[in-house]
Write a protein that holds these residues in place. Structure first.
Motif, short mmCIF file in Angstrom:
data_model
loop_
_atom_site.label_atom_id
_atom_site.label_comp_id
_atom_site.label_asym_id
_atom_site.label_seq_id
_atom_site.Cartn_x
_atom_site.Cartn_y
_atom_site.Cartn_z
N VAL A 1 0.84 -1.20 0.00
CA VAL A 1 0.00 0.00 0.00
C VAL A 1 0.88 1.25 0.00
CG1 VAL A 1 -0.30 -0.28 2.49
CG2 VAL A 1 -1.85 1.21 1.27
N ASN A 2 0.36 2.36 -0.54
CA ASN A 2 1.23 3.51 -0.79
C ASN A 2 1.39 4.48 0.38
OD1 ASN A 2 -1.46 4.28 -1.46
ND2 ASN A 2 -0.71 6.02 -2.64
N TRP A 3 1.01 4.08 1.59
CA TRP A 3 1.38 4.83 2.80
C TRP A 3 0.97 4.01 4.00
CZ3 TRP A 3 4.75 8.47 2.00
CH2 TRP A 3 5.10 9.36 3.02
N ARG A 4 1.42 4.42 5.16
CA ARG A 4 0.96 3.74 6.38
C ARG A 4 -0.56 3.86 6.47
NH1 ARG A 4 1.95 5.94 12.43
NH2 ARG A 4 0.19 7.21 11.78
N GLY B 1 5.74 4.58 2.61
CA GLY B 1 6.26 5.51 3.60
C GLY B 1 5.29 5.73 4.73
N GLU B 2 5.73 6.56 5.67
CA GLU B 2 4.89 6.99 6.79
C GLU B 2 5.36 8.40 7.13
OE1 GLU B 2 5.88 5.14 10.62
OE2 GLU B 2 7.66 4.32 9.66
N GLY B 3 4.57 9.10 7.92
CA GLY B 3 4.99 10.44 8.31
C GLY B 3 3.97 11.48 7.90
N GLU B 4 4.30 12.73 8.20
CA GLU B 4 3.31 13.79 8.11
C GLU B 4 3.01 14.24 6.67
OE1 GLU B 4 4.35 17.29 7.36
OE2 GLU B 4 6.16 16.17 6.75
N GLU B 5 3.82 13.80 5.71
CA GLU B 5 3.61 14.29 4.33
C GLU B 5 2.19 14.03 3.83
OE1 GLU B 5 6.28 12.55 5.28
OE2 GLU B 5 8.07 13.15 4.15
N LEU B 6 1.67 12.84 4.10
CA LEU B 6 0.35 12.51 3.58
C LEU B 6 -0.69 13.53 4.04
CD1 LEU B 6 -1.41 9.04 3.48
CD2 LEU B 6 -2.63 11.14 3.98
N GLU B 7 -0.77 13.74 5.35
CA GLU B 7 -1.79 14.66 5.87
C GLU B 7 -1.52 16.10 5.40
OE1 GLU B 7 -2.19 14.06 10.15
OE2 GLU B 7 -3.60 12.43 9.76
N ARG B 8 -0.26 16.49 5.41
CA ARG B 8 0.08 17.86 5.04
C ARG B 8 -0.22 18.13 3.56
NH1 ARG B 8 4.68 19.60 2.99
NH2 ARG B 8 6.01 17.94 3.81
N LEU B 9 0.14 17.20 2.70
CA LEU B 9 0.01 17.44 1.26
C LEU B 9 -1.41 17.22 0.75
CD1 LEU B 9 3.32 15.74 0.05
CD2 LEU B 9 2.81 18.20 0.04
N THR B 10 -2.15 16.29 1.38
CA THR B 10 -3.47 15.93 0.82
C THR B 10 -4.64 16.50 1.60
OG1 THR B 10 -3.77 13.92 2.13
CG2 THR B 10 -2.52 13.70 0.06
N GLY B 11 -4.44 16.84 2.88
CA GLY B 11 -5.55 17.32 3.70
C GLY B 11 -6.34 16.21 4.37
N PHE B 12 -6.01 14.94 4.09
CA PHE B 12 -6.73 13.85 4.75
C PHE B 12 -6.29 13.70 6.19
CE2 PHE B 12 -7.25 12.38 0.33
CZ PHE B 12 -8.61 12.16 0.34
N ASP B 13 -7.22 13.25 7.02
CA ASP B 13 -6.96 12.91 8.42
C ASP B 13 -6.71 11.40 8.46
OD1 ASP B 13 -6.98 12.62 11.18
OD2 ASP B 13 -9.11 13.11 11.41
N GLU B 14 -5.65 10.97 9.12
CA GLU B 14 -5.35 9.53 9.21
C GLU B 14 -5.78 8.93 10.54
OE1 GLU B 14 -3.88 7.61 6.47
OE2 GLU B 14 -4.93 9.39 5.78
N GLY B 15 -6.20 9.79 11.49
CA GLY B 15 -6.62 9.28 12.79
C GLY B 15 -5.44 8.95 13.69
N PRO B 16 -5.72 8.74 14.99
CA PRO B 16 -4.65 8.49 15.95
C PRO B 16 -4.16 7.05 15.92
CG PRO B 16 -6.78 8.49 17.07
CD PRO B 16 -7.06 8.77 15.62
N LEU B 17 -2.85 6.88 15.74
CA LEU B 17 -2.21 5.56 15.86
C LEU B 17 -1.08 5.67 16.87
CD1 LEU B 17 -1.65 3.73 12.45
CD2 LEU B 17 -3.16 3.12 14.32
#
Lengths: 210, 210
Positions: free
Chosen positions: B114-117, B138-154
């Motif tokens: 899969v293309n992110w955590r 990958g993992e890290g803040e890029e996904l949320e920062r670049l796309t605006g999606f919320d990934e929820g608490p892990l």
């Protein structure tokens, strides 16, 4: 790649007995206790029917109590590990409303009522569903201890994280009845009558030595 | 309650373009890079097609690399908030194998690429699916920062919790390509061309002031 080999659709369907069980239920359930009583009835019957574990959930319109959808754990019936009661109820509600966001413009306040704190998967499913209220019978170690299911890791601040996203949590609605059902389910497991479908059996493994 | 009012089934279906995209893919993808390249192709096309966010996942047999299923985020196409790429790929694999436990007796080692955590919901879905390996770009803040999606608490120990349940994690497979796709998706969002379907927009709300 031969396209015919690739599966292209998946889904789950409520078993006939759930519709039977709903036949005498009023269109609206005025209080959280009325709502949880229906959830407990469905949860208690689900594992006897062999459709899945002792879990059920309903989506209602919070103010009127109108029942939008009802779900039970369908892992065994559907063959899908994700078909927990919450995912079933939320997916059916979204199918009915024609909306992936049950909290979108023009939607009433939707409430998910479920017979224990959701596992980590369903916790996430609640977050993304658009429901604005989560009502649970209880939380704590009884579920894992009595049933053998693993609920996965959730942070201490799980409820605050929901609240931060506009989802309020109500706890301890007919808690004792939930625990009673889990206890009876555990007895059935001990007697070899039902399948604990949780794939890795991690709870059992982690606690075997304690 | 009138039974005809209650929805009784839900599901999702791969769009035609995914099958087109798979037509020239070999039956087996020998390395994790081959596998991730396919995932990136599907993720990069998914939001252009309007079927969902920039996310894709495949299930393969780890040793042979045989592709068992392919999924993309189908939230918009299916109207189901739970139809993230991981849930789609896992559910299609379980449908094909006729098994809610992809790690059950007689099953080969199944791997989810899969293309992110995964977000918190899909993290749980991985736990219960029976896959024995998770490969992420990958993992890290890029996904949320670049796309605006919320990934929820892990939790910080998310990978250790998987390992404790017999699921190994491999990270950083073609990470830069993942970030590039998220960046392009973010540009499309800024230009008003696509829908960020995440119901509560919590990431945006939480970070608006920072």
């Amino acid at each position: 790649m031969e396209a015919t080999r690739i599966p292209t659709r998946y889904g789950a369907e409520l078993p006939e007995w759930v519709l039977e069980e709903l036949a005498d239920v009023p269109e609206c359930l005025p209080t959280v206790e009325h709502r949880m009583r229906l959830v407990h009835r469905l949860a208690g019957r689900n594992y006897h029917e062999g459709t899945g574990g002792p879990f059920a959930a309903i989506v209602v319109e919070e103010e009127s109590g109108a029942v939008v959808s009802a779900g039970v754990n369908l892992v065994l019936a559907s063959g899908l590990s994700a078909a927990h009661a919450e995912v079933v109820a939320l997916s059916l509600a979204q199918t009915r409303c024609g909306a992936w966001d049950l909290g979108g413009p023009g939607q009433p306040v939707h409430e998910l009522v479920v017979n224990w704190r959701p596992c980590v998967q369903c916790y996430g499913a609640v977050l993304w569903s658009g429901v604005r209220r989560l009502v649970i019978a209880g939380e704590g170690e009884e579920l894992e201890r009595l049933t053998g299911f693993d609920e996965g890791p959730l942070g201490e601040d799980w409820a605050e994280q929901l609240e931060a996203r506009g989802i309020t949590v109500q706890r301890n609605v007919l808690r004792d009845d939930a625990v009673r059902i889990f206890g009876r389910y555990g007895d059935s497991v001990s007697q070899g009558g039902v399948t604990v479908y949780n794939a890795r059996g991690a709870y059992t493994a982690r606690h075997a030595a304690t």
